[in-house]
Structures are given as structure tokens and as C-alpha cells.
Design a protein around this motif. Sequence first.
Motif, PDB file in Angstrom:
ATOM      1  N   GLU A 126       1.583  14.730  -2.833  1.00 45.45           N
ATOM      2  CA  GLU A 126       2.489  13.879  -3.743  1.00 45.45           C
ATOM      3  C   GLU A 126       3.578  14.653  -4.115  1.00 45.45           C
ATOM      4  O   GLU A 126       3.434  15.622  -4.786  1.00 45.45           O
ATOM      5  CB  GLU A 126       2.043  12.959  -4.751  1.00 45.45           C
ATOM      6  CG  GLU A 126       1.430  11.737  -4.268  1.00 45.45           C
ATOM      7  CD  GLU A 126       1.209  10.901  -5.425  1.00 45.45           C
ATOM      8  OE1 GLU A 126       0.807   9.517  -5.191  1.00 45.45           O
ATOM      9  OE2 GLU A 126       1.102  11.338  -6.547  1.00 45.45           O
ATOM     10  N   LEU A 154      -3.715  16.525   4.581  1.00 49.67           N
ATOM     11  CA  LEU A 154      -3.071  15.469   3.796  1.00 49.67           C
ATOM     12  C   LEU A 154      -1.954  16.112   2.598  1.00 49.67           C
ATOM     13  O   LEU A 154      -2.101  17.091   2.071  1.00 49.67           O
ATOM     14  CB  LEU A 154      -3.778  14.909   2.749  1.00 49.67           C
ATOM     15  CG  LEU A 154      -4.979  13.500   3.311  1.00 49.67           C
ATOM     16  CD1 LEU A 154      -5.580  12.939   2.245  1.00 49.67           C
ATOM     17  CD2 LEU A 154      -4.032  12.609   3.925  1.00 49.67           C
ATOM     18  N   GLU A 185      -5.845   5.339  -3.956  1.00 46.68           N
ATOM     19  CA  GLU A 185      -4.739   4.903  -4.211  1.00 46.68           C
ATOM     20  C   GLU A 185      -4.326   4.072  -2.993  1.00 46.68           C
ATOM     21  O   GLU A 185      -3.768   3.245  -2.993  1.00 46.68           O
ATOM     22  CB  GLU A 185      -3.574   5.916  -4.469  1.00 46.68           C
ATOM     23  CG  GLU A 185      -3.822   6.399  -5.962  1.00 46.68           C
ATOM     24  CD  GLU A 185      -2.705   7.288  -6.410  1.00 46.68           C
ATOM     25  OE1 GLU A 185      -1.608   7.358  -5.527  1.00 46.68           O
ATOM     26  OE2 GLU A 185      -2.568   7.913  -7.121  1.00 46.68           O
ATOM     27  N   ARG A 186      -4.437   4.747  -1.657  1.00 46.84           N
ATOM     28  CA  ARG A 186      -4.004   3.962  -0.470  1.00 46.84           C
ATOM     29  C   ARG A 186      -4.566   2.767  -0.376  1.00 46.84           C
ATOM     30  O   ARG A 186      -4.103   1.853   0.235  1.00 46.84           O
ATOM     31  CB  ARG A 186      -4.420   4.901   0.491  1.00 46.84           C
ATOM     32  CG  ARG A 186      -4.256   4.488   1.879  1.00 46.84           C
ATOM     33  CD  ARG A 186      -2.699   4.285   2.394  1.00 46.84           C
ATOM     34  NE  ARG A 186      -2.445   3.981   3.563  1.00 46.84           N
ATOM     35  CZ  ARG A 186      -2.132   2.680   4.189  1.00 46.84           C
ATOM     36  NH1 ARG A 186      -2.285   1.794   3.176  1.00 46.84           N
ATOM     37  NH2 ARG A 186      -1.996   2.479   5.450  1.00 46.84           N
ATOM     38  N   MET A 220       0.887  -1.272   0.144  1.00 48.35           N
ATOM     39  CA  MET A 220      -0.014  -0.019  -0.053  1.00 48.35           C
ATOM     40  C   MET A 220       0.878   1.213  -0.107  1.00 48.35           C
ATOM     41  O   MET A 220       1.884   1.098   0.531  1.00 48.35           O
ATOM     42  CB  MET A 220      -0.920   0.164   1.205  1.00 48.35           C
ATOM     43  CG  MET A 220      -2.129  -0.701   1.211  1.00 48.35           C
ATOM     44  SD  MET A 220      -3.183  -0.592   2.604  1.00 48.35           S
ATOM     45  CE  MET A 220      -4.229  -2.138   2.543  1.00 48.35           C
ATOM     46  N   SER A 221       0.369   2.205  -0.773  1.00 44.48           N
ATOM     47  CA  SER A 221       1.203   3.281  -0.658  1.00 44.48           C
ATOM     48  C   SER A 221       0.796   4.348   0.497  1.00 44.48           C
ATOM     49  O   SER A 221      -0.076   4.201   1.352  1.00 44.48           O
ATOM     50  CB  SER A 221       0.963   4.296  -1.836  1.00 44.48           C
ATOM     51  OG  SER A 221      -0.533   4.514  -1.976  1.00 44.48           O
ATOM     52  N   ARG A 222       1.392   5.211   0.528  1.00 44.50           N
ATOM     53  CA  ARG A 222       1.444   6.641   1.738  1.00 44.50           C
ATOM     54  C   ARG A 222       0.175   7.167   1.504  1.00 44.50           C
ATOM     55  O   ARG A 222      -0.142   7.548   0.186  1.00 44.50           O
ATOM     56  CB  ARG A 222       2.609   7.294   1.727  1.00 44.50           C
ATOM     57  CG  ARG A 222       2.632   8.113   2.754  1.00 44.50           C
ATOM     58  CD  ARG A 222       3.910   9.122   2.582  1.00 44.50           C
ATOM     59  NE  ARG A 222       3.669  10.499   3.085  1.00 44.50           N
ATOM     60  CZ  ARG A 222       3.966  11.269   2.299  1.00 44.50           C
ATOM     61  NH1 ARG A 222       4.608  11.236   1.231  1.00 44.50           N
ATOM     62  NH2 ARG A 222       3.630  12.855   2.629  1.00 44.50           N
ATOM     63  N   LEU A 223      -0.532   7.581   2.332  1.00 48.82           N
ATOM     64  CA  LEU A 223      -1.900   8.452   2.181  1.00 48.82           C
ATOM     65  C   LEU A 223      -1.291  10.020   1.880  1.00 48.82           C
ATOM     66  O   LEU A 223      -0.851  10.559   2.663  1.00 48.82           O
ATOM     67  CB  LEU A 223      -2.705   8.580   3.321  1.00 48.82           C
ATOM     68  CG  LEU A 223      -3.988   9.023   3.355  1.00 48.82           C
ATOM     69  CD1 LEU A 223      -4.985   8.525   2.186  1.00 48.82           C
ATOM     70  CD2 LEU A 223      -4.807   9.041   4.522  1.00 48.82           C
ATOM     71  N   ALA A 224      -1.608  10.389   0.664  1.00 48.96           N
ATOM     72  CA  ALA A 224      -1.216  11.723   0.111  1.00 48.96           C
ATOM     73  C   ALA A 224      -2.318  11.927  -1.024  1.00 48.96           C
ATOM     74  O   ALA A 224      -2.676  11.082  -1.619  1.00 48.96           O
ATOM     75  CB  ALA A 224       0.201  11.855  -0.183  1.00 48.96           C
ATOM     76  N   GLY A 248      -6.610  10.122  -3.505  1.00 53.67           N
ATOM     77  CA  GLY A 248      -5.420   9.691  -2.641  1.00 53.67           C
ATOM     78  C   GLY A 248      -5.985   8.602  -1.663  1.00 53.67           C
ATOM     79  O   GLY A 248      -5.236   7.553  -1.421  1.00 53.67           O
TER      80      GLY A 248
END
Length: 60
Positions: free
Chosen positions: A59, A56, A22-23, A1-5, A19
Motif C-alpha cells: 500500500e 502483491l 482487507e480485500r 472492496m479495496s484493491r488487493l495489496a 491484505g
Amino acid sequence: MSRLARPRHHRVIAGVCAGIAERFGLTPWTVRIIFVLSCLLPGPQFLVYLALWLLLPQEP
């Protein structure tokens, strides 16, 4: 999982829904539809959206 941004792509207003999508591995439109439907219920959904817009990071 990607970072929340907030991403720089797939944005409609501020990128908050994109965002979150994506998360958690969802499509941005799924999260947007869930958000709009949740606004039909009583609660602070719009205020939470505004807070996430401010809190937030964007990116790089």
C-alpha cells in the motif's frame, strides 16, 4: 472492496494475510488461522504465500 495489496498496518510477517482480509472484509486473524490450518493439509500453501509476498504491491 479495496484493491488487493499488502497493508502497512496489521502486519505480522509480510502483510499477505492482512491484505487478503482487507480485500474480502474479514479480520486478519481469521485469515491467519485459515492459513495455518490449511498448512496441515498437503499442498503448496507456503509457496503460494511466498509468491504473494513477492507479487502483491505494498500500500502507498
